[in-house]
Design a protein around this motif. Structure first.
Motif, PDB file in Angstrom:
ATOM      1  N   TYR A 158       0.865  -1.185   0.000  1.00 42.53           N
ATOM      2  CA  TYR A 158       0.000   0.000   0.000  1.00 42.53           C
ATOM      3  C   TYR A 158       0.896   1.228   0.000  1.00 42.53           C
ATOM      4  N   GLU A 159       0.891   1.963  -1.104  1.00 45.17           N
ATOM      5  CA  GLU A 159       1.852   3.056  -1.270  1.00 45.17           C
ATOM      6  C   GLU A 159       1.191   4.337  -1.752  1.00 45.17           C
ATOM      7  N   THR A 160       0.077   4.720  -1.154  1.00 47.77           N
ATOM      8  CA  THR A 160      -0.515   5.990  -1.565  1.00 47.77           C
ATOM      9  C   THR A 160       0.411   7.148  -1.216  1.00 47.77           C
ATOM     10  N   VAL A 161       1.181   6.979  -0.144  1.00 45.85           N
ATOM     11  CA  VAL A 161       2.143   7.997   0.254  1.00 45.85           C
ATOM     12  C   VAL A 161       3.478   7.304   0.498  1.00 45.85           C
ATOM     13  N   ARG A 162       4.474   7.673  -0.286  1.00 43.04           N
ATOM     14  CA  ARG A 162       5.794   7.084  -0.091  1.00 43.04           C
ATOM     15  C   ARG A 162       6.833   8.017  -0.681  1.00 43.04           C
ATOM     16  N   ILE A 163       7.780   8.436   0.151  1.00 42.75           N
ATOM     17  CA  ILE A 163       8.833   9.348  -0.281  1.00 42.75           C
ATOM     18  C   ILE A 163       9.892   8.523  -1.009  1.00 42.75           C
ATOM     19  N   LYS A 164      10.196   8.888  -2.252  1.00 40.28           N
ATOM     20  CA  LYS A 164      11.087   8.074  -3.071  1.00 40.28           C
ATOM     21  C   LYS A 164      12.529   8.093  -2.575  1.00 40.28           C
ATOM     22  N   ASP A 165      13.049   9.276  -2.268  1.00 39.11           N
ATOM     23  CA  ASP A 165      14.470   9.395  -1.926  1.00 39.11           C
ATOM     24  C   ASP A 165      14.608  10.013  -0.543  1.00 39.11           C
ATOM     25  N   VAL A 166      14.385   9.201   0.487  1.00 35.60           N
ATOM     26  CA  VAL A 166      14.381   9.732   1.849  1.00 35.60           C
ATOM     27  C   VAL A 166      15.774  10.186   2.287  1.00 35.60           C
ATOM     28  N   ASP A 167      16.816   9.634   1.662  1.00 35.48           N
ATOM     29  CA  ASP A 167      18.176  10.051   2.016  1.00 35.48           C
ATOM     30  C   ASP A 167      18.448  11.493   1.606  1.00 35.48           C
ATOM     31  N   HIS A 168      17.686  11.999   0.656  1.00 33.17           N
ATOM     32  CA  HIS A 168      17.839  13.383   0.213  1.00 33.17           C
ATOM     33  C   HIS A 168      16.614  14.227   0.585  1.00 33.17           C
ATOM     34  N   LEU A 169      15.938  13.821   1.649  1.00 30.70           N
ATOM     35  CA  LEU A 169      14.809  14.591   2.145  1.00 30.70           C
ATOM     36  C   LEU A 169      15.280  15.988   2.553  1.00 30.70           C
TER      37      LEU A 169
END
Length: 451
Positions: A158-169
């Motif tokens: 379930y991925e309605t909300v998912r940050i793609k590149d959390v290392d570069h947040l």
């Protein structure tokens, strides 16, 4: 006779059927409304599991209760035997599925009678009864998804909300090397310079900068109202002084009356909660109350009901870190000092209120400074709900470590704090600072870096 190609073509045109696992509901109580025109199936086993989760004050308990309320609005229809339209434009239908009599029995294949295997059987039975339609199991449980694929059942997270590149947040701060010392000298003389003077083209509102030249350095922030980089001075708050540039930025954001929404992230020992609390106390006269809250996350995966005592004694272990930070601030002063006594008075008069987040849901807040600690344990929906409760004159401060998740259905990419930072960065009402340098002790820093 229908050819395989025509069957596949028909399946691609027909609305899909998404079978939701319990983990999806506990992550997002409104998940059934996020599949557009496709149909949603809820195995009866999921309802049985939710019945066990509905009591309690943790995040998971709240999600379970909210979903049951959503389902209750649709129970005037025979949902066990029919697909019921969901309430919303261009949405599909929903059905509770009890059948578990698939020709392939997950309980026999995996050698155990478990609720997960019952859910798999429901999805398999639905795939057989709804021939020609795509049936997809949706789960945040990676083991269940692996088992589903082993049974040739399509499974997705379930991925309605998912940050793609959390290392570069977004971190909220940058270091800028300035070749010429003149702009920084001008900065000190006038209190502000144009971003272009130091080589910055389009800074985000309320972004922080460390300006460095061979001979000078300065701390600055971009004021979206003046359009200038303005000086950030190191200022104490209720006896607590920032120890590094990042903490100076964080305290500036907390104390800035033009910014009603702030987030502070960082690993343990970086001072995020302490700074938020000290900044709130320093501004106590500007607000009617100071609220400190945190989501209740079960200790060792046990519900709060397992703990002995009344409700106050049950929640105290969860709230203790907030009291510890409050005591650190108190002991910056002598017991005879007015500042020391004022904190106790604020607690007694409920001007300073420490409470589980569950106890303030559903309320609206005006003229409140509201600190939400351990915000990485919120879902995106919960973070949004908290912010939408803010009335006039309210300031909300989220603190947390996005890499220290304590709930089973969240991670660094899908938690509410990461979602907040990624979606609201660049708005003039919002400021964010990521703290990276630990200030608790040399021993704590050693553990953070080496273990």
């Amino acid at each position: 006779m229908t050819s395989p190609d025509s069957t596949s073509s028909a399946a691609s045109r027909s609305p899909k059927i998404f079978v939701l696992d319990t983990s999806v509901i506990l992550y997002d109580a409104n998940a059934i409304f996020n599949f557009k025109e496709h149909d949603v199936a809820i195995p009866i086993t999921v309802l049985e599991e939710l019945d066990h989760f509905k009591k309690g004050d943790t995040v998971i308990n709240l999600q379970a209760r909210e979903f049951i309320r959503q389902l209750d609005k649709l129970t005037s229809h025979d949902m066990l035997n029919n697909w019921v339209p969901l309430d919303g434009p261009d949405l599909g239908r929903i059905r509770v599925v009890a059948a578990e009599d698939a020709s392939t029995d997950a309980r026999l294949i995996f050698g155990a009678v478990k609720n997960d295997h019952r859910i798999l059987n429901t999805a398999l039975a639905l795939k057989e009864s709804e021939a020609g339609r795509d049936v997809i199991l949706v789960s945040k449980d990676i083991n269940l998804r692996v088992k589903a694929r082993a049974l040739r059942l399509r499974a997705e997270e379930y991925e309605t909300v998912r940050i793609k590149d959390v290392d570069h947040l977004y971190k909220g701060k940058s270091e800028i090397e300035v070749d010429d010392a003149a702009p920084i000298q001008k900065f000190y003389e006038s209190g502000g310079v144009s971003p272009e003077d130091v080589g910055i083209e389009v800074p985000l509102p309320n972004h922080y900068f460390i300006l460095r030249s061979p001979s000078h350095s300065a701390l600055a922030w971009f004021n979206p109202v003046s359009g200038l980089l303005e000086r950030v001075q190191k200022m104490p708050a209720y006896g607590i002084s920032p120890r590094n540039a990042e903490q100076t930025f964080a305290l500036h954001a907390i104390m800035n009356p033009a910014v009603p929404l702030v987030s502070i992230t960082g690993k343990a020992g970086t001072g995020k909660t302490l700074l938020a609390l000290a900044g709130a106390l320093e501004q106590r006269k500007a607000f009617r109350q100071v609220y400190l809250a945190r989501p209740l996350v079960p200790l060792s995966n046990k519900d709060i009901g397992y703990l002995p005592g009344d409700i106050k004694s049950k929640v105290n272990p969860y709230m203790q870190p907030l009291w510890d930070n409050l005591n650190i601030i108190k002991h910056q002063f002598d017991e005879r000092d007015r500042e020391f006594k004022r904190i106790d008075e604020m607690v007694e008069q409920e001007k300073l209120h420490i409470t589980p987040l569950a106890y303030i849901r559903g309320r609206s807040f005006s003229n409140i400074i509201f600190i939400v600690d351990e915000a990485q344990n919120l879902t995106p929906h919960e973070a949004r709900t908290i912010i939408t409760r803010a009335g006039e004159g309210t300031k909300i401060i989220f603190t947390g470590d996005i890499f220290q998740i304590d709930t089973p259905y969240l991670d660094a990419q899908s938690n509410g704090l990461s979602y907040l930072i990624d979606r609201i960065k660049g708005h003039k009402l919002y400021a964010h600072v990521s703290l990276e340098k630990g200030e608790r002790s040399e021993l704590a820093n050693l553990a953070s870096m080496m273990l």
